[in-house]
Design an enzyme around this catalytic site. Structure first.
Site, mmCIF file in Angstrom:
data_model
loop_
_atom_site.group_PDB
_atom_site.id
_atom_site.type_symbol
_atom_site.label_atom_id
_atom_site.label_comp_id
_atom_site.label_asym_id
_atom_site.label_seq_id
_atom_site.Cartn_x
_atom_site.Cartn_y
_atom_site.Cartn_z
ATOM 1 C CG HIS A 4 37.338 9.217 34.477
ATOM 2 N ND1 HIS A 4 37.074 8.716 35.729
ATOM 3 C CD2 HIS A 4 36.973 8.251 33.596
ATOM 4 C CE1 HIS A 4 36.576 7.499 35.617
ATOM 5 N NE2 HIS A 4 36.509 7.193 34.326
ATOM 6 C CG HIS A 6 32.152 7.429 32.460
ATOM 7 N ND1 HIS A 6 31.808 6.183 31.979
ATOM 8 C CD2 HIS A 6 33.164 7.227 33.335
ATOM 9 C CE1 HIS A 6 32.573 5.263 32.550
ATOM 10 N NE2 HIS A 6 33.418 5.877 33.371
#
Length: 128
Positions: free
Chosen positions: A116, A114
């Protein structure tokens, strides 16, 4: 060993994560962008006024950046492109930070790659 690193070491495998539940809409999230490849949603523990996580909908063994293979090139580039799209959508014209935490020492907490996206304030350097 830090508690963050100990927690990360307990989650190193490729088992389902909280992100899989978010993708399946089994648990709520505040989605800011979604298409057939990725989902972007607000972090529940924001570290900046704007803190969004951008994840691929299909993990394909990509639990972290260190696990990337040639077949992941397209989705990795697409995650960064979507970060730009979401930053514009969020009004972050003055700038923003894009971060990928990788592995236990990188303080990765969810083993589903993922990105950020952080913004809405002056980012400092060094970051941590």
């Amino acid at each position: 060993m830090s508690s963050e690193k100990e927690a990360a070491l307990r989650r190193l495998d490729d088992s389902p994560t909280i992100f899989d539940k978010i993708i399946k809409k089994e648990i709520p999230s505040t989605v800011v962008y979604e298409d057939e490849k990725v989902l972007a949603f607000r972090d529940i523990n924001p570290q900046a006024p704007t803190h969004i996580l951008i994840i691929p909908k299909v993990k394909d063994g990509l639990t972290g950046l260190a696990k990337a293979e040639e077949r992941h090139i397209e989705i990795l580039g697409y995650l960064l492109y979507v970060a730009k799209v979401v930053a514009k959508q969020e009004g972050l014209e003055d700038g923003y930070r894009v971060v990928i935490n990788d592995g236990p020492s990188g303080c990765q907490s969810v083993y589903h790659i993922h990105v950020h996206l952080l913004g809405g304030r002056q980012m400092n350097w060094p970051p941590g």
